[in-house]
Scaffold this motif. Structure first.
Motif, PDB file in Angstrom:
ATOM      1  N   UNK A 150     -11.817  -3.654   0.524  1.00  0.00           N
ATOM      2  CA  UNK A 150     -11.530  -2.222   0.601  1.00  0.00           C
ATOM      3  C   UNK A 150     -10.343  -1.869  -0.291  1.00  0.00           C
ATOM      4  N   UNK A 151     -10.521  -0.905  -1.180  1.00  0.00           N
ATOM      5  CA  UNK A 151      -9.454  -0.501  -2.103  1.00  0.00           C
ATOM      6  C   UNK A 151      -8.249   0.086  -1.398  1.00  0.00           C
ATOM      7  N   UNK A 152      -8.467   0.691  -0.231  1.00  0.00           N
ATOM      8  CA  UNK A 152      -7.342   1.326   0.463  1.00  0.00           C
ATOM      9  C   UNK A 152      -6.433   0.323   1.170  1.00  0.00           C
ATOM     10  N   UNK A 153      -6.828  -0.946   1.233  1.00  0.00           N
ATOM     11  CA  UNK A 153      -6.004  -1.980   1.868  1.00  0.00           C
ATOM     12  C   UNK A 153      -5.065  -2.555   0.816  1.00  0.00           C
ATOM     13  N   UNK A 154      -3.767  -2.370   1.019  1.00  0.00           N
ATOM     14  CA  UNK A 154      -2.775  -2.890   0.075  1.00  0.00           C
ATOM     15  C   UNK A 154      -2.365  -4.315   0.423  1.00  0.00           C
ATOM     16  N   UNK A 155      -2.205  -4.578   1.709  1.00  0.00           N
ATOM     17  CA  UNK A 155      -1.748  -5.898   2.137  1.00  0.00           C
ATOM     18  C   UNK A 155      -2.049  -6.078   3.621  1.00  0.00           C
TER      19      UNK A 155
END
Length: 176
Positions: A150-155
């Motif tokens: 998922x692109x919205x997950x940064x870390x």
């Protein structure tokens, strides 16, 4: 008006005729901006398929048992701050005890909820796998697979012991 002005006016408009009422041009009303209903439907239908089980994620994790991920291009300080509790979890999803299929559906719904409500940091409880076959954490690895896609997950990283330890993770999402 004096007499000279009136004569001047009548000569200027002498051959003019009054307009008929039916000859008016009516501008059509402005159309409202279109609502992208099909795009919204497509997005809702794509969400369940957007989380695949076919991505190998072990290379992106740090060594050892601790589960951690940092989106490429971000500074390592982001992950360090997440581990140290810089961001307070604004929401929580408890998946332990669910099947893989049930967990996937719940996670998709939760991510949609996070986006809709502009949540930045959340805790996902996946369980430690103590009641699963071979006492291995099945959901822990699946959730990691799904989140990394998922692109919205940064870390994300393993939660502190007081917050669930190896049975939970803290997830940092993009700001909406």
């Amino acid at each position: 008006m004096d007499e000279d002005d009136l004569i001047l006016f009548r000569t200027a408009v002498g051959d003019a005729r009054p307009l008929r009422h039916g000859a008016r041009f009516l501008h059509p009303p402005r159309k409202p901006k279109p609502i992208p209903l099909q795009s919204q439907r497509d997005q809702r239908e794509v969400l369940p398929d957007s989380l695949s089980d076919h991505v190998y994620w072990a290379d992106s994790l740090e060594s050892g048992e601790e589960l951690a991920f940092l989106r490429p291009g971000l500074q390592s300080a982001v992950l360090r701050k997440l581990r140290r509790g810089h961001w307070v979890p604004q929401g929580e999803l408890d998946l332990h005890g669910l099947t893989v299929a049930e967990a996937k559906v719940e996670l998709i719904g939760f991510l949609h909820h996070c986006q809709k409500n502009s949540l930045r940091c959340v805790r996902i409880i996946h369980g430690k796998g103590l009641r699963s076959k071979n006492r291995e954490p099945v959901l822990k690895n699946k959730v990691a697979h799904w989140l990394m896609q998922r692109d919205e997950i940064l870390a994300f990283c393993q939660a502190k012991a007081a917050d669930g330890g190896g049975g939970a993770m803290l997830v940092l999402l993009k700001s909406w």
